[in-house]
Design a protein around this motif. Sequence first.
Motif: not given
Length: 190
Positions: A44-52, A94-101
């Motif tokens: 779950r944190s991977f997406v945020g780390h990659m986006a940053a 990916i974040a949208r599919q998981e219901g996250a912003a």
Amino acid sequence: MKKLCIPVLAIILMACGQQSKPAQEEKHDSTAAAPETVEPVDERSFVGHMAASDLKEIRLGELAAQKAKNERVKKFGADIVKERTASTLQLQEIARQEGAALAPELSRDDQDEIALLRDRDNMDRAYIKRMVQEQKRTVRRLQQYTNAKDTAISAYVKRTLPVASARYDEAIQILEDMRKQMNNRDISHD
């Protein structure tokens, strides 16, 4: 035995002291190598780390595309902007599919690093050195998630890893060519 241990211990302590001096000096150089370890994060944190990471590379790429004097560096920066923007769009999905912003922001350190790079006389070389480090870190992080349980993350990694690996290789080659060019210039001025 005691007489032998004290000189050996003194030599080891002196060697440790000498090794720490260059590391302290490198902290003041904005192009000094950052730690090369990539801490594993949960999926779950991977997406945020990659986006940053993408955002940082986009800002650095924009800077290179605008200010670089070397055409290869300009093109590399522009290509990074294009690829990382596409990567960010995939991460947002990916974040949208998981219901996250997903709203990545540059850290204060990243903002400062970009500002320092903007003001450097040898920005081209400093940028490529930084991109070698960034691409290496990106490749390592992606490699950690090649077998992710989340199918969307796994698919993202399979699409992104070859591109990041190619950019890493290209950044190394550009830096190597710049070094050779500098060495040739130094020799020709003798």
